[in-house]
Write an enzyme that holds these catalytic residues in place. Structure first.
Site, mmCIF file in Angstrom:
data_model
loop_
_atom_site.group_PDB
_atom_site.id
_atom_site.type_symbol
_atom_site.label_atom_id
_atom_site.label_comp_id
_atom_site.label_asym_id
_atom_site.label_seq_id
_atom_site.Cartn_x
_atom_site.Cartn_y
_atom_site.Cartn_z
ATOM 1 N N PRO A 19 0.846 -1.200 0.000
ATOM 2 C CA PRO A 19 0.000 0.000 0.000
ATOM 3 C C PRO A 19 0.876 1.242 0.000
ATOM 4 C CG PRO A 19 0.049 -1.011 2.185
ATOM 5 C CD PRO A 19 0.780 -1.943 1.272
ATOM 6 N N MET A 20 0.548 2.201 -0.852
ATOM 7 C CA MET A 20 1.303 3.458 -0.879
ATOM 8 C C MET A 20 0.366 4.610 -1.204
ATOM 9 S SD MET A 20 4.917 2.717 -2.768
ATOM 10 C CE MET A 20 4.411 1.401 -3.861
ATOM 11 N N VAL A 21 0.300 5.565 -0.276
ATOM 12 C CA VAL A 21 -0.517 6.759 -0.491
ATOM 13 C C VAL A 21 -0.122 7.396 -1.820
ATOM 14 C CG1 VAL A 21 -0.880 9.120 0.337
ATOM 15 C CG2 VAL A 21 -0.966 7.224 1.936
ATOM 16 N N GLU A 44 -3.723 3.674 1.430
ATOM 17 C CA GLU A 44 -4.580 3.654 2.616
ATOM 18 C C GLU A 44 -5.668 4.725 2.488
ATOM 19 O OE1 GLU A 44 -2.132 4.606 6.060
ATOM 20 O OE2 GLU A 44 -2.496 6.737 5.758
ATOM 21 N N GLN A 88 -6.904 -1.152 1.496
ATOM 22 C CA GLN A 88 -6.331 -0.832 2.807
ATOM 23 C C GLN A 88 -7.029 0.340 3.487
ATOM 24 O OE1 GLN A 88 -2.561 1.153 3.832
ATOM 25 N NE2 GLN A 88 -1.972 -0.748 4.843
ATOM 26 N N CYS A 114 1.356 2.916 10.179
ATOM 27 C CA CYS A 114 1.677 4.260 9.667
ATOM 28 C C CYS A 114 2.182 5.154 10.803
ATOM 29 C CB CYS A 114 0.462 4.892 9.011
ATOM 30 S SG CYS A 114 0.843 6.533 8.359
ATOM 31 N N LYS A 153 -1.390 -4.857 8.536
ATOM 32 C CA LYS A 153 0.012 -4.515 8.282
ATOM 33 C C LYS A 153 0.541 -3.775 9.504
ATOM 34 C CE LYS A 153 2.956 -2.129 4.912
ATOM 35 N NZ LYS A 153 3.159 -0.753 5.340
ATOM 36 N N GLY A 214 12.222 -4.190 2.405
ATOM 37 C CA GLY A 214 13.510 -4.513 1.787
ATOM 38 C C GLY A 214 13.915 -3.669 0.594
ATOM 39 N N ARG A 241 8.767 0.839 -2.185
ATOM 40 C CA ARG A 241 9.547 1.816 -2.957
ATOM 41 C C ARG A 241 10.129 1.269 -4.256
ATOM 42 N NH1 ARG A 241 13.221 3.372 1.829
ATOM 43 N NH2 ARG A 241 12.603 1.232 2.325
#
Ligand code: FNR
Length: 338
Positions: A19-21, A44, A88, A114, A153, A214, A241
């Site tokens: 999940p990535m804003v 999220e 999410q 978060c 998570k 990682g 990332r």
């Protein structure tokens, strides 16, 4: 790898888009699936905001949209990802706010990791990590109230003992899997990931553990994903990332050039009418240190998806797709009138 063989999402042996804003919107998710991700998490979204959204079937785009009172599309999804997308949530995650959407996604995740102030000051996100009773209550309510698998998570706690006690309590709530970002709440993304904690968690619980954290030092390309999985002893791996910089990290045949990937990304953004600001944001993440290049500068000044297309020589693709969408709009209108 098969994430969905028996109709219910399976979290074992899978490679997952984290999940990535802002990054984890529909084009990134679809592209990641194309490249080989088995499961994709949404960005999220705050439960009380989702509760105010209306579910709208968008016949022109062939999507399902969750639209806020101010007309903003908070979550857009489509058939292609239906069996693979995990929604999410962050917040106290009231079950009624989810019932509107559980049929449109494959699973629901609760973000308990978060560390940003906007989450923790309201007792959400990583603030929950110090309140296992609340974690338990939220997850039990969800597992009972939602027909889809529920995951959560987390980040790790300062001691292994507390971390293991927490994950065992989480396991007992009936969640289908647990994603572990192997860093403490106060550690920054550049700090090394604690593979030893993830490994101990994987040994302590019997539900699938999804190792995360990682990207910076361990995972650069597909082959590294398996190395990270082995180093953590986890069932599965979740990538943030590295996938934000180049979603072809999921590709078993190896990374593609970021130029090629940006083009494919942009095609999805056009096809699914992604908000131009979001398209720009995601492309800028892929450009990384090239944001000051001529392409980067043009991207910065672009205001619409059409402007963005110019920099990538995709004007024809843009026009063709718009014409197709317009034709579909008119056909739907004609059907309505008859
Ligand atoms: C994140 N992360 C994150 N985590 C989460 O649970 N929900 C979210 O919405 C976000 N948003 C988000 C946005 C961006 C731009 C980044 C870079 C990260 C954290 C992310 O999922 C992951 O836990 C960490 O980035 C560590 O994994 P990697 O990056 O080492 O693979």
């Amino acid at each position: 790898m098969t994430a969905n063989t028996v109709g219910r999402l399976c979290f074992r042996n899978v490679n997952v888009l984290a999940p990535m804003v802002r990054v984890g919107t529909l084009p990134t998710r679809l592209l990641s699936l194309d490249y080989g991700a088995d499961i994709v998490y949404s960005e999220e979204l705050i439960d009380i905001k989702m509760a105010q959204c209306q579910r709208v079937v968008n016949d022109v785009l062939e999507t399902v949209d969750f639209v806020a009172p101010d007309e903003r599309v908070m979550f857009r999804t489509c058939k292609k990802e239906k069996d693979r997308v995990v929604f999410q949530m962050v917040g106290y995650t009231q079950e009624p706010s989810l019932s509107a959407m559980e049929n449109d996604v494959a699973a629901i995740d609760v973000n308990m990791g978060c560390p940003k102030e906007y989450s923790t000051k309201g007792g959400m996100g990583a603030a929950l990590l110090s309140d296992p009773d609340k974690i338990e209550a939220i997850l039990r309510t969800l597992v009972k109230g939602v027909s889809k698998p529920v995951t959560c998570k987390i980040r790790i706690l300062p001691t292994l003992e507390d971390t293991l006690s927490l994950v065992k309590r989480i396991e007992n709530t009936g969640v289908a899997a647990i994603a572990v970002h192997g860093r403490l709440k106060d550690e920054r993304p550049r700090h090394p990931v604690h593979c030893d904690f993830i490994q101990a968690i994987a040994e302590a619980v019997s539900i699938p553990v999804i190792a995360n954290g990682g990207s910076l030092d361990r995972v650069k390309a597909h082959a590294d994903i398996e190395e990270f999985r082995k180093a953590t002893g986890a069932s599965s791996v979740m990538i943030a990332r590295a996938a934000m910089w180049n979603p072809s990290v999921f590709r078993s045949q190896g990374l593609l050039s970021v130029e090629e990937v940006m083009e494919e990304y942009l095609k999805y953004a056009i096809r699914y009418d992604n908000h131009a600001f979001n398209t720009k944001y995601c492309l800028c993440q892929m450009l990384r240190d090239k944001v000051e290049s001529p392409l980067g500068k043009q991207l910065k000044s672009a205001q619409t998806n059409e402007d963005i297309c110019e920099g990538y020589g995709l004007q024809e693709y843009y026009k063709k797709t718009q014409a197709e969408l317009q034709a579909r709009r008119e056909a739907i209108q004609t059907n309505h009138n008859h």
